[in-house]
Design a protein around this motif. Structure first.
Motif, mmCIF file in Angstrom:
data_model
loop_
_atom_site.group_PDB
_atom_site.id
_atom_site.type_symbol
_atom_site.label_atom_id
_atom_site.label_comp_id
_atom_site.label_asym_id
_atom_site.label_seq_id
_atom_site.Cartn_x
_atom_site.Cartn_y
_atom_site.Cartn_z
ATOM 1 N N LYS A 8 0.950 -1.080 0.077
ATOM 2 C CA LYS A 8 0.040 0.088 -0.175
ATOM 3 C C LYS A 8 0.893 1.217 -0.169
ATOM 4 O O LYS A 8 1.571 1.510 0.822
ATOM 5 C CB LYS A 8 -0.989 0.087 1.314
ATOM 6 C CG LYS A 8 -1.945 1.046 1.171
ATOM 7 C CD LYS A 8 -2.943 1.010 2.420
ATOM 8 C CE LYS A 8 -3.613 2.190 2.593
ATOM 9 N NZ LYS A 8 -4.558 2.547 3.579
ATOM 10 N N GLY A 9 0.892 1.930 -1.119
ATOM 11 C CA GLY A 9 2.053 2.829 -1.309
ATOM 12 C C GLY A 9 3.493 2.508 -1.335
ATOM 13 O O GLY A 9 3.582 1.602 -2.273
ATOM 14 N N ASP A 10 4.307 2.848 -0.495
ATOM 15 C CA ASP A 10 5.532 2.167 -0.309
ATOM 16 C C ASP A 10 5.619 1.437 0.872
ATOM 17 O O ASP A 10 6.831 0.963 0.889
ATOM 18 C CB ASP A 10 6.477 3.308 -0.308
ATOM 19 C CG ASP A 10 6.219 4.369 -1.495
ATOM 20 O OD1 ASP A 10 6.120 4.125 -2.690
ATOM 21 O OD2 ASP A 10 6.651 5.309 -1.135
ATOM 22 N N THR A 11 4.727 0.945 1.432
ATOM 23 C CA THR A 11 4.733 0.240 2.584
ATOM 24 C C THR A 11 4.141 -1.220 2.230
ATOM 25 O O THR A 11 3.207 -1.237 1.581
ATOM 26 C CB THR A 11 4.521 0.598 3.794
ATOM 27 O OG1 THR A 11 3.081 0.875 3.994
ATOM 28 C CG2 THR A 11 5.240 2.127 4.156
ATOM 29 N N THR A 12 4.469 -2.184 2.982
ATOM 30 C CA THR A 12 3.821 -3.661 2.973
ATOM 31 C C THR A 12 2.618 -3.201 3.562
ATOM 32 O O THR A 12 2.233 -2.535 4.735
ATOM 33 C CB THR A 12 4.599 -4.477 3.634
ATOM 34 O OG1 THR A 12 5.961 -4.623 3.310
ATOM 35 C CG2 THR A 12 3.998 -6.062 3.562
ATOM 36 N N VAL A 13 1.434 -4.095 3.259
ATOM 37 C CA VAL A 13 -0.006 -3.904 3.867
ATOM 38 C C VAL A 13 0.208 -4.171 5.410
ATOM 39 O O VAL A 13 0.950 -4.923 6.050
ATOM 40 C CB VAL A 13 -0.752 -4.940 3.279
ATOM 41 C CG1 VAL A 13 -0.928 -4.683 1.794
ATOM 42 C CG2 VAL A 13 -0.310 -6.325 3.361
ATOM 43 N N SER A 14 -0.742 -3.476 6.146
ATOM 44 C CA SER A 14 -0.981 -3.508 7.607
ATOM 45 C C SER A 14 -1.588 -4.814 8.111
ATOM 46 O O SER A 14 -2.159 -5.792 7.055
ATOM 47 C CB SER A 14 -1.617 -2.530 8.085
ATOM 48 O OG SER A 14 -3.135 -2.356 7.413
ATOM 49 N N VAL A 15 -1.716 -5.064 9.356
ATOM 50 C CA VAL A 15 -2.120 -6.221 9.849
ATOM 51 C C VAL A 15 -3.365 -6.296 9.547
ATOM 52 O O VAL A 15 -4.137 -7.376 9.848
ATOM 53 C CB VAL A 15 -1.646 -6.235 11.500
ATOM 54 C CG1 VAL A 15 -0.145 -6.389 11.598
ATOM 55 C CG2 VAL A 15 -2.145 -5.179 12.016
ATOM 56 N N GLY B 151 -7.257 3.553 -0.520
ATOM 57 C CA GLY B 151 -5.956 4.117 -1.095
ATOM 58 C C GLY B 151 -5.651 3.168 -2.105
ATOM 59 O O GLY B 151 -6.244 2.575 -2.949
ATOM 60 N N GLN B 152 -4.265 3.306 -2.633
ATOM 61 C CA GLN B 152 -3.734 2.538 -3.911
ATOM 62 C C GLN B 152 -2.925 1.422 -3.357
ATOM 63 O O GLN B 152 -2.006 1.628 -2.409
ATOM 64 C CB GLN B 152 -2.641 3.572 -4.485
ATOM 65 C CG GLN B 152 -2.436 3.080 -5.813
ATOM 66 C CD GLN B 152 -3.433 3.520 -7.088
ATOM 67 O OE1 GLN B 152 -4.186 4.060 -6.736
ATOM 68 N NE2 GLN B 152 -3.099 2.751 -7.960
ATOM 69 N N TYR B 153 -3.164 0.196 -3.968
ATOM 70 C CA TYR B 153 -2.596 -1.057 -3.640
ATOM 71 C C TYR B 153 -1.862 -1.377 -4.782
ATOM 72 O O TYR B 153 -2.250 -1.315 -6.036
ATOM 73 C CB TYR B 153 -3.515 -1.912 -3.145
ATOM 74 C CG TYR B 153 -4.113 -1.748 -1.753
ATOM 75 C CD1 TYR B 153 -3.480 -2.200 -0.542
ATOM 76 C CD2 TYR B 153 -5.176 -0.639 -1.389
ATOM 77 C CE1 TYR B 153 -4.102 -2.054 0.632
ATOM 78 C CE2 TYR B 153 -5.676 -0.642 -0.144
ATOM 79 C CZ TYR B 153 -5.304 -1.195 0.833
ATOM 80 O OH TYR B 153 -5.611 -0.721 2.101
ATOM 81 N N SER B 154 -0.787 -2.272 -4.658
ATOM 82 C CA SER B 154 0.030 -2.983 -5.707
ATOM 83 C C SER B 154 0.314 -4.366 -5.355
ATOM 84 O O SER B 154 0.764 -4.819 -4.082
ATOM 85 C CB SER B 154 1.402 -2.226 -5.913
ATOM 86 O OG SER B 154 2.255 -2.149 -4.990
ATOM 87 N N ILE B 155 0.457 -5.292 -6.319
ATOM 88 C CA ILE B 155 0.901 -6.663 -6.125
ATOM 89 C C ILE B 155 1.886 -7.073 -6.945
ATOM 90 O O ILE B 155 2.029 -6.385 -8.286
ATOM 91 C CB ILE B 155 -0.446 -7.636 -6.506
ATOM 92 C CG1 ILE B 155 0.100 -8.948 -6.339
ATOM 93 C CG2 ILE B 155 -1.012 -7.313 -7.900
ATOM 94 C CD1 ILE B 155 -0.984 -10.184 -6.378
#
Length: 1132
Positions: free
Chosen positions: A542-549, A573-577
């Motif tokens: 999510k953005g530049d960080t790994t997804v939260s818990v 928000g914006q997510y990437s895989i």
């Protein structure tokens, strides 16, 4: 004549014989090779000894014994003796059938005996005894054959072993078993038997080798023509037996000598009443009994009774045999397959038997037996080689058979196919080898048959099978299977396609590209398909960080799932895989948008009501949920109810709504839902309760009741139409223009009222409940106009206005007393009573009220006076005689006055008369005189009561009542008696408490010379023979509960009472208690058992004769079903 050897019976012949045996008469003997009808049922081991079938000579007694072991039973077993299929012999207990029960405490064995006294032909047939105890049951059957008495020398032809003579050992047949030569010429044994004596039958049978002696006797009995015994009543008797199919009709006929004689038809000893089932016909000397729609309960013994003569017969109801309508088919299966043998029978619910190799098949893990109406099925779940054979199904009317063949299949795999990993554009080849080169097969991919094409080729050379795929593509990846035809065998392998990682993300249905819209609170699960070989690794950002818990990622071989359990607005928000493997990397972007239902509307309120309508308005929700508001939904309910009613099903766009079709006078509450593209919001808060209601109509008949110098009293009638809201009160109004000139003097009034829109002011600040009101503080001499308005929850009604103005000036009215009618005459009350006199008066201004007694001021404190503006009250709590007198009421206004006199008289009981004396005595008369009492009780004496008493009885008897004169003559006195007299005085309060007596010496009436001749006494003869005034009544009681039977008898001299059971005197049996109370006879039976049932009789005997009554007592066992029979009462 030797008996021919019989062939082995087939199953269908056995079933046919069984049916014939079941339909045969009860007294028919069966050959040894046939089954006995009603054979023993499956036992549970309760019986230690069972009754056996026997042959009885007519007129003799017979006893059957059954023993039951109760060592394993929790309670005493219940024993039933039955004849045929259903006839309970317990109800027939009596002189003919007797029962006995004993118990051995050491061996814990119950012994049950049934005795038939003087056996008759009707006792022949099949019998059954049943022993039941809770969930255990055992039964056995036996037969009774009744024969005519025969000479006793039938055994003379036989010798007995031993030297004890007639009572020696067993019969010795050796002398009769000599070897005989075969007769050279054929002898007709039946002709010999016809002419022989019955005592020689057995010897002739042995001579000619006949072993079936019973069958011989039966056939010989049919061959002989016996001259029928002539009957005085019957020309033609009933047939020996009748046979009828179940559901059919049967008729029994007799012919009589006398066509006018009456007949009775009996069934098992119970008289038959005419009905739709049993029809009696009488044509001349012919009598017919018709039984319609025969069933198993009609299988019984029947009698036709004419006077003392009877004709017997039996009816046998036959059930049709069950036949097989659809036969079994042969079945051929492979090992492991399911086998079903199916047949159909002629009747539903019929019992069938499945057999294989002579062994009956039952339900177990291997076999299953199904019944569906007429269809019966035998199922073998998995067939084996051992199941091969012939299978049979039997009914009592036929059989069918079917053969099962099980084939074993085996195929050896020499080389199996192996998994392949192939890159794009390469060739993949699957190869296998089996033992049989003639076997063909099919190739499948993921369960779908593979068809040959340009890239796909299949070959079969000898024992080798090949599948070749050229130019491999990703869609070729999967599981490939080769299946040989005709064999339960398959060979499988997997084709793996090696490819760089790729993300297959489809967001085309979400609107914007790679945008996912999710409702807040819902679960978001995005399954992203991933391809690539080897399996790539997956990373969500999510953005530049790994997804939260809060966001969970689930990754499998070809699928990665993005999961948000409860979506919230911060999850937007914006997510990437990102997926990577050694062959490369792939990346995809997606946008998550959170939407929700709107907040509920606010401030729901009622702006106005009508007769059945209400106008509701509200404020839009503060948050629309991220989607525009489409409209609103409204609901309403009655106050106190929990049931909401929808008012609209299409969204309503405005924030003001008029609710209609409401009930006037009922409180309602409203709530509103907001609707957007996501859904419906939570309901708003409930509005304040409101009531649809309309104002009342105007009050009526407004008039002036009273006017003074500063007040005016008004009165009116309620509105004609009130409505459900009722009337909360009334407002009185005055035109403001009438009060402007008096502002300085009326400021007190004007401070309390408020001018209305049409320049009227309210005369009362709060609405008044009553229909009258006095307006105060008005200017004297002013002309005023008034109007009144009704108020309720809906508001003001139209006003009711006076037609003319009122001048505020007091009107003079002369004083006047309105004396009630009952006070215009003398008012009489008794001492101690309460007096409350209400006397209304009128006059203006208020008059002065004054009370006088006998012309003097009223000063007695026990007399109370209360005066109001329109009446005065005089009350006395407890009246005394000194309260009597003339009370004067006067009302006065200035020089004007009105008076009224009230005469009150308080009365009491009088005193006794004075100087009561006897002035003369003559014959049967005495003359009395006295003087009136000194105290008359303040009222007139209305009479006297005179009483007398003689010296012997000292009892007082009234001679005269209400005697008005102070003298009287007492008549009808008895000569020779001495009398005393007393006198009471009487007024309206009653007799005096004290009494005046005559002189202390009693008055003596001298006897006359008359002589009484007493007539001679003649004694009445009360002797009578016994006669029962109340008979015995038939009873049905429960075993174990004490009971009593009673009757009443009249006799003189006293009769001797004898109680009997089944014509046997009861005697001193402690189980029975006999009582005689004033001719009421009672027999108490303590805790009766099954054997206490029967016919009870009571006989009364004296020297003049005897009388007898009877009743039947039936004892039913607790927890068991018994048959109820018609009870008959016999009076002698």
């Amino acid at each position: 004549m030797p008996e021919a050897k019989k062939p082995e019976a087939k199953p269908e012949e056995i079933a046919a014989k069984t049916d014939k045996a079941a339909a045969a008469p009860a007294d028919t003997e069966l050959p040894d090779d046939e089954t006995v009808p009603g054979g023993q049922s499956e036992l549970t081991g309760l019986f230690v000894e069972r009754p056996e079938s026997t042959t009885v000579i007519k007129g003799k007694n017979v006893t059957f014994v059954a023993k039951v072991d109760s060592s394993d039973l929790l309670r005493k077993p219940n024993m039933k003796w039955l004849k045929g299929k259903w006839l309970d012999l317990g109800s027939k207990a009596g002189k003919h059938v007797q029962f006995k029960e004993t118990y051995d405490r050491n061996s814990k064995v119950y012994t049950y005996e049934m005795s038939i006294i003087k056996v008759v032909e009707g006792d022949a047939g099949g019998y059954r005894c049943e022993a039941t105890s809770k969930d255990k049951c055992d039964s056995c059957t036996f037969e009774v054959t009744v024969e005519e008495e025969q000479p006793a020398n039938i055994l003379d032809a036989f010798k007995r072993s031993g030297d004890a003579g007639e009572d020696a050992g067993d019969l010795d047949f050796s002398a009769l078993l000599k070897k005989r030569d075969e007769p050279k010429e054929e002898v007709d044994v039946w002709e010999i038997l016809k002419d022989a004596k019955p005592c020689d039958y057995e010897k002739i049978a042995f001579d000619y080798g006949i072993t079936d002696l019973r069958g011989l006797l039966k056939r010989l009995k049919k061959m002989k023509k016996v001259e029928p015994k002539k009957s005085d009543a019957f020309l033609k008797k009933l047939e020996q037996c009748y046979s009828v199919d179940k559901g059919k009709r049967t008729q029994m006929h007799v012919e009589l000598h006398d066509p006018n004689v009456q007949v009775k038809w009996l069934k098992n000893g119970v008289e038959i009443k005419p009905s739709a089932k049993y029809v009696f016909e009488c044509v001349g000397n012919k009598r017919t009994l018709t039984i319609n729609k025969s069933n198993l309960s009609d299988d019984a013994a029947y009698e036709c009774v004419v006077g003392e003569e009877k004709s017997f017969t039996e009816v046998f109801v036959k059930e049709p045999p069950v036949t097989i309508t659809k036969l079994l088919d042969d079945v051929h299966v492979v090992v492991g397959e399911k086998v079903e043998f199916e047949c159909e029978v002629s009747e539903e619910g019929a019992n069938v038997k499945w057999m294989k190799d002579g062994v009956e098949l039952t339900k177990d893990g291997k076999y299953r037996i199904k019944k569906d109406g007429k269809k019966h099925t035998l199922v073998i779940n998995e067939a084996t080689i051992e199941d091969i054979g012939m299978y049979y199904v039997y009914t009592n009317g036929g059989e069918s058979k079917g053969e099962l063949e099980v084939e074993a299949k085996e195929l050896e795999v020499l080389q199996s196919i192996a998994d392949l990993s192939v890159k794009a554009c390469e060739q993949a080849m699957f190869k296998c080898e089996v033992s049989d080169e003639k076997v063909v097969g099919k190739w499948f991919k993921d369960g779908v048959e593979v068809k040959p094409g340009n890239r796909i080729k299949m070959s079969h050379i000898g024992r080798i099978h090949k599948l070749t795929i050229d130019d491999v593509k990703p869609q070729d990846e999967g599981n490939y299977t080769f299946v040989p035809e005709g064999y339960a065998l398959s060979l499988s392998a997997k084709l793996n396609f090696i490819d760089p990682p790729k993300i297959h993300l489809d967001t085309s249905s979400t609107g914007s590209k790679n945008t996912i819209v999710v409702v807040a609170g819902n679960k978001l699960r995005l399954d992203v398909e991933i391809t690539g070989e080897p399996v790539p690794t997956v990373c969500w950002m999510k953005g530049d960080t790994t997804v939260s818990v809060q966001v969970r990622v689930e990754t499998r071989t070809t699928l990665s799932s993005f999961v948000i359990e409860g979506a919230e607005r911060p999850d937007e928000g914006q997510y990437s895989i990102i997926v990577t493997n050694p062959a490369g990397e792939d990346r995809a972007e997606l946008n998550v948008k959170i939407v929700d239902v709107p907040n509920p509307p606010e401030n729901v309120r009622c702006m106005g009501v009508g007769e059945d309508t209400a106008t509701i308005t509200w404020d839009p929700p503060k948050f629309d949920g991220g989607a525009p508001i489409k409209g609103y939904l409204m609901e309403r309910k009655k106050q106190g109810s929990s049931r909401w009613t929808k008012l609209n099903f299409e969204v309503f766009e405005s924030t003001t709504y008029e609710a209609k079709k409401m009930i006037e006078g009922v409180f309602y509450e409203m709530r509103v839902f907001a609707v957007n593209g996501i859904g419906i919001s939570q309901p708003s808060g409930n509005s304040k309760p409101f009531m649809p209601i309309a104002p009342t109509s105007e009050p009526t008949r407004l008039t002036v009741e009273d006017v003074t110098d500063s007040t005016c009293a008004l009165k009116w009638r309620p509105p004609e139409r009130v409505g459900a809201g009722g009337v909360d009160g009334y407002i009185i109004e005055i035109p403001i223009k009438h009060l402007i000139s008096k502002w300085m003097t009326m400021n007190t009034l004007l401070l309390l009222v408020h001018p209305s829109e049409d320049n009227w002011v309210e005369a009362n600040k709060e609405p008044v409940d009553k229909n009258t009101y006095r307006v105060k503080g008005l200017p004297t001499g002013e002309k005023l106009l008034f109007r009144v308005v009704a108020m309720n929850i809906a508001g003001r009604s139209p006003p009711c206005t006076m037609k003319q103005s009122v001048i505020i000036r007091e009107i003079m009215e002369n004083p006047k007393i309105r004396l009630p009618r009952q006070l215009r005459t003398k008012f009489i009350r008794k001492v101690g009573e309460k007096i409350n006199l209400v006397i209304p008066f009128q006059g203006k201004p208020r008059p002065v009220v004054n009370w006088l007694k006998d012309g003097e001021p009223l000063e007695n404190k026990s007399v109370g006076i209360r005066t109001s503006d329109f009446d005065t009250i005089l009350f006395i709590r407890s009246a005394e005689r000194d309260h009597s007198g003339t009370y004067t009421l006067s009302v006065q206004i200035d020089n004007m006055q009105d008076k009224a006199d009230i005469h009150i008289q308080i009365v009491d009981k009088p005193g006794p008369p004075i100087n009561v004396m006897v002035t003369d005595v003559w014959g049967f008369n005495a003359a009395l005189e006295w003087k009136p009492p000194k105290d008359t009780g303040n009222t007139d004496i209305i009479g006297y009561t005179i009483q007398k008493a003689d010296k012997k009885t000292q009892g007082w008897f009234t001679v005269y009542e209400h005697n008005r004169r102070p003298s009287c003559t007492a008549s009808d006195l008895v000569m020779g008696n001495e009398y005393s007299f007393r006198v009471f005085s009487e007024n309206i309060c009653g007799l005096s408490d004290e009494v005046a007596f005559t002189i202390t010496v009693p008055i003596y009436i001298p006897p006359s010379d008359l002589e009484y001749n007493k007539p001679a006494f003649k004694e009445k003869d009360m002797s009578s023979s016994p006669k029962f005034t109340a008979p015995l009544v038939d009873r049905v009681v429960v075993a174990g509960y004490s009971t009593a039977i009673s009757c009443a008898v009249r006799a003189y001299p006293k009769a001797k009472i004898v109680w009997m059971k089944n014509k046997m005197i009861i005697g001193e049996d402690p189980k029975f208690l006999m009582q005689n109370n004033q001719g009421v006879l009672t027999l108490n039976i303590r805790k009766p058992g099954q054997f206490d049932g029967g016919k009870y009789s009571c006989k009364a005997i004296n020297d003049l004769g005897e009388d007898e009554v009877e009743c039947r007592l039936e004892v039913r066992g607790t927890g068991s079903h018994t048959h109820t029979h018609t009870l008959s009462r016999i009076h002698t």
